[in-house]
Scaffold this motif. Structure first.
Motif: not given
Length: 343
Positions: A59-63, A209-211, A217-219, A323-326
């Motif tokens: 799903v899009p929100e689950y990064y 999962d980083l802060q 995170i909520h989404a 890490t990923d790009c974001k």
């Protein structure tokens, strides 16, 4: 390929502590008598729970899945060098393998590079493990696959004791930020137990999962399709099926909260009315007030100092940080060290 051959049909190895109906019964009996009520997230993963989680990952929100996939794909050559730089064969042990979506990136690349390794997926869901094993054997028929239906720590201890080759290195994969499901002290205990089962020079690659911005995170735990809601409620459906309970799923709702102060996302099932539930197999009746919750999961988010502290307290040295790009997610490589002083 230098990967090792497997028998025509890899046998699913089970241990007595893989969570089963008796474990679920004990958890439900004790957890629903606590204040607040709670049931461990390790019971999410029956066949339907595993299927729903596989959908959640897309799903899009689950990064989280996309971020970690990017890391593994970008750094697969670096990882292979770390795992086998001295020419030793290695045994890749994946804790909580699930559908193996991200790990297949590594398996494909390692095989193409003629790496000498075997693969031991470990999962508490026998259904997910069988599907993964069949899938991997169809894609890489020469790869030795040694599936383990077990709790993580038991599998690590057993695999360490019976290494295929005494000179081989164990490489433990603990991906997907599963470490976030542990309270801080529990995470240290878990890492320390793994460390004590390994030998100096063995490795562990762990996802964190980083802060980040709380809204992101909520989404991730409140997707618009309602899959996370269905995943959480499926726990009640499992209790109905396996323990003869009469939970009315429409009388409960999914609720998620995230605190940027503690870095903890928490999942709950909320009773939408005053009600009583009977669990026939346990001869147990449980009363709920309107608005009362069952706590089902904690998912901690980390800072780099958190992760460095975890390594120091558990007999590991932090050797690589990817890490990923974001910078939403990190896969961190730890090396087991000797002569550890935990003080």
């Amino acid at each position: 390929m230098a990967i090792h051959r497997h028998p025509a049909h890899a046998e699913l190895t089970a241990t007595t502590d893989a969570p089963d109906r008796l474990d679920l019964a004990r958890e439900v009996r004790e957890g629903l008598n606590k204040t607040p009520k709670r049931i461990s997230s390790r019971f999410f993963y029956d066949a339907e729970g595993s299927r729903l989680f596989a959908e959640i990952m897309h799903v899009p929100e689950y990064y989280l899945t996309r971020s970690e996939y990017e890391i593994l794909d970008t750094h697969k050559a670096d990882l292979l060098h770390c795992f086998s730089h001295d020419g030793k064969p290695f045994e890749l042990i994946e804790l909580g393998a699930g559908d193996g979506l991200k790990t297949k990136v590594l398996l494909e690349y390692f095989g193409a590079q003629n790496a000498s390794f075997t693969y031991a997926p470990v999962d508490i869901s026998a259904d997910a493990l069988r599907e993964l094993t069949t899938d991997i054997q169809s894609q890489w028929p020469q790869l030795t696959v040694n599936p383990q239906h077990a709790e993580y720590l038991t599998a690590i201890a057993q695999l360490s004791q019976r290494r295929a080759d005494e000179s081989s290195r164990l490489v433990v994969l603990f991906l997907g930020s599963n470490i976030g499901n542990f309270a801080p002290a529990e995470a240290v205990d878990f890492f320390r137990t793994i460390s004590e089962a390994l030998r100096p020079g063995d490795l562990m690659l762990t996802g964190f999962d980083l802060q980040k911005h709380p809204a992101v995170i909520h989404a991730a735990y409140n997707d618009r399709q309602g899959l996370t809601r269905a995943f959480n409620l499926n726990l009640l459906r499992r209790i109905n099926r396996e323990l003869g309970a009469n939970f009315n799923l429409s009388a409960f709702d999914h609720y998620e909260t995230y605190s940027p102060e503690t870095g903890e996302a928490r999942s709950y099932l909320v009773s939408q009315k005053k009600q009583t539930v009977t669990i026939e197999d346990l001869q147990q009746t449980v009363s709920f007030e309107a608005g009362e919750v069952i706590h089902t999961e904690i998912s901690r988010k980390f800072t780099r100092p958190d992760i460095e502290h975890l390594a120091r307290q558990s007999g590991f040295a932090l050797t690589k940080w990817f890490t990923d790009c974001k910078h939403y997610f990190a896969d961190v490589l730890f090396r087991k060290v000797g002569n550890v002083n935990y003080a």
